[in-house]
Design an enzyme around this catalytic site. Sequence first.
Site, PDB file in Angstrom:
ATOM      1  CG  HIS A  69       0.352   6.111  -0.785  1.00 60.69           C
ATOM      2  ND1 HIS A  69      -0.749   6.615  -1.437  1.00 60.69           N
ATOM      3  CD2 HIS A  69      -0.117   5.530   0.350  1.00 60.69           C
ATOM      4  CE1 HIS A  69      -1.834   6.345  -0.724  1.00 60.69           C
ATOM      5  NE2 HIS A  69      -1.478   5.684   0.365  1.00 60.69           N
ATOM      6  CG  HIS A  84      -1.792   1.182   1.373  1.00 59.15           C
ATOM      7  ND1 HIS A  84      -3.136   1.148   1.078  1.00 59.15           N
ATOM      8  CD2 HIS A  84      -1.534   2.459   1.790  1.00 59.15           C
ATOM      9  CE1 HIS A  84      -3.661   2.347   1.289  1.00 59.15           C
ATOM     10  NE2 HIS A  84      -2.701   3.165   1.736  1.00 59.15           N
ATOM     11  CD  GLU A  85       1.614   3.610   3.672  1.00 61.80           C
ATOM     12  OE1 GLU A  85       1.862   4.667   3.069  1.00 61.80           O
ATOM     13  OE2 GLU A  85       0.577   3.443   4.334  1.00 61.80           O
TER      14      GLU A  85
END
Length: 539
Positions: free
Chosen positions: A32, A28-29
């Site tokens: 980003h 997820h990170e």
Amino acid sequence: MALSSDSWRGLAIATFILLGWIISVCLHEFGHAVVAYWGGDQTVKDKGYLTLNPLKYSDFSYSLIYPLFFLMLGGIALPGAAVYINTWLLRSRLWQSAVSAAGPLATALVAVLLSHPFRLGLSSENWFWTALACLTSLQVVALCFNLLPVPSLDGFGILEPWLPRSWQPSLRQWRRYGFLALIVILWTVPVAQQVFWGFVGTISRELGVPPDLMATGYSLFHQSSRLLFVVVLVIVLIFRKLLSRPQSTDASDTQSLEAKLAAYDQAIASKKPTTADLWFGKGCILGELKRYQEAVESYDRALELQPKNPESCWLNRAIALYEIGRDEEAVESYEQALKLKTPSPDDWYFYGLMLSGLDRYEDAINSYKRALETKPEDAEIWYQQGQALYWLGQQDDAIASYDKAVYLQPEFAQAWFRRGLVFNQLQQFPRALKSFEQALKIQADSPAVLAAKGFTLMQLDQYEDAITAHEQSVEIDPNDAHAWYNKACCHAHQGQVSPAIESLKQAVQLNPEPTREIAIDDPDFEELHQEPAFRKLIY
């Protein structure tokens, strides 16, 4: 005491889910970070975010405080993470939205991937399939939660660039509270619970995840995860602390640089004629050793051999000159570098700082304006432009620049402070007081801000509050003669002779002659002129 088979089963499920969750959070990170990198924020690479190493993403609040909070409330404790993006480096609002959307997209892909075996009908009731069902459902929870349009969550981040700019300062204030407020609502409002969990259940069933396995997995994980979670967190935090210790710049580093310097000297001595590159390299090593005078001499030698040297030589020379206080020459060298390259916003910003150091404020303002053309959301540049305008005596324009800085960065304490000082100069004391109070909310122990607040309160005839502010200031910085002097003025206005003289004595001891000269004609001390202690102190 030996663990039962159910306990071992629960521990295996909890371990599988926790490890799977950590991997999914990293994905997820990473989503980003990689989209931010594509969109123009190259700093994510320097910060180490282009990796799946969970230690790079760990965050004190999301990885420790919030999970422990959920544990105490009886919920599931799963660590979170965070990456910090410089949104002003992104090329457009579309990229800003894409960066926020990238994390939930990664979570959605993980959920789809994990659910694929269930859609193929491969599940059974053993521990593995139970854990997989629970982990998949948790991905759906994370996806639905993150997409809610609440400040600090990705759903809000997707929308934020497109909202009216006048809304954004107020909404930014909610970032620190939005997450917890949402948790409270989902925990205490039955309708919100039904809607949210009903939506999560619908999506999970659409993905083919068996509801009975989800429920069993959640129950067993909840029973076994607490101890496991705490153990894993302690290990992660210990390793993070070890890995994040700053590398010492001790004798070993110096010895390494000295060895490189010796190698450059040897190469320079052996080459006839010596190349400019060797002198440039030697200058860089001398700069790292903070031997700036020698570094300048090396860069000068490189430029003698190759006058059209790359801009890096002129830039490094400018920095070395700046460090040894040869500001005029530093500016000239920097200007040569700017002629040889297409200046970036950072180049214009640093050039502005150098010009400000020479009191060339009009030129500095022009440089800051060039930087803001492509970096309009950099609060630091707006602040420095405000400083230059202030020194030019353009107070209204300075306030406008400070306003922009605090609009973009509400936690910018120094900008609030400088803004208050300008309002004091304009004798707009209520507005100055608000600025100082805002600065103190961010940095409560700043003696300079406390002293400025005390002075402003004194102008508003709020002497008791002014004395309190000055007392707090001199408690932190007892060497501030101005704070002691203003404290004495407040006591004098209150008719408190002994405290006034005692505070004035402190100011005189710290700054004798200027304090005496001001105090003689200061109307604040009119009532004290007949006091022997005052006359002895001042005359």
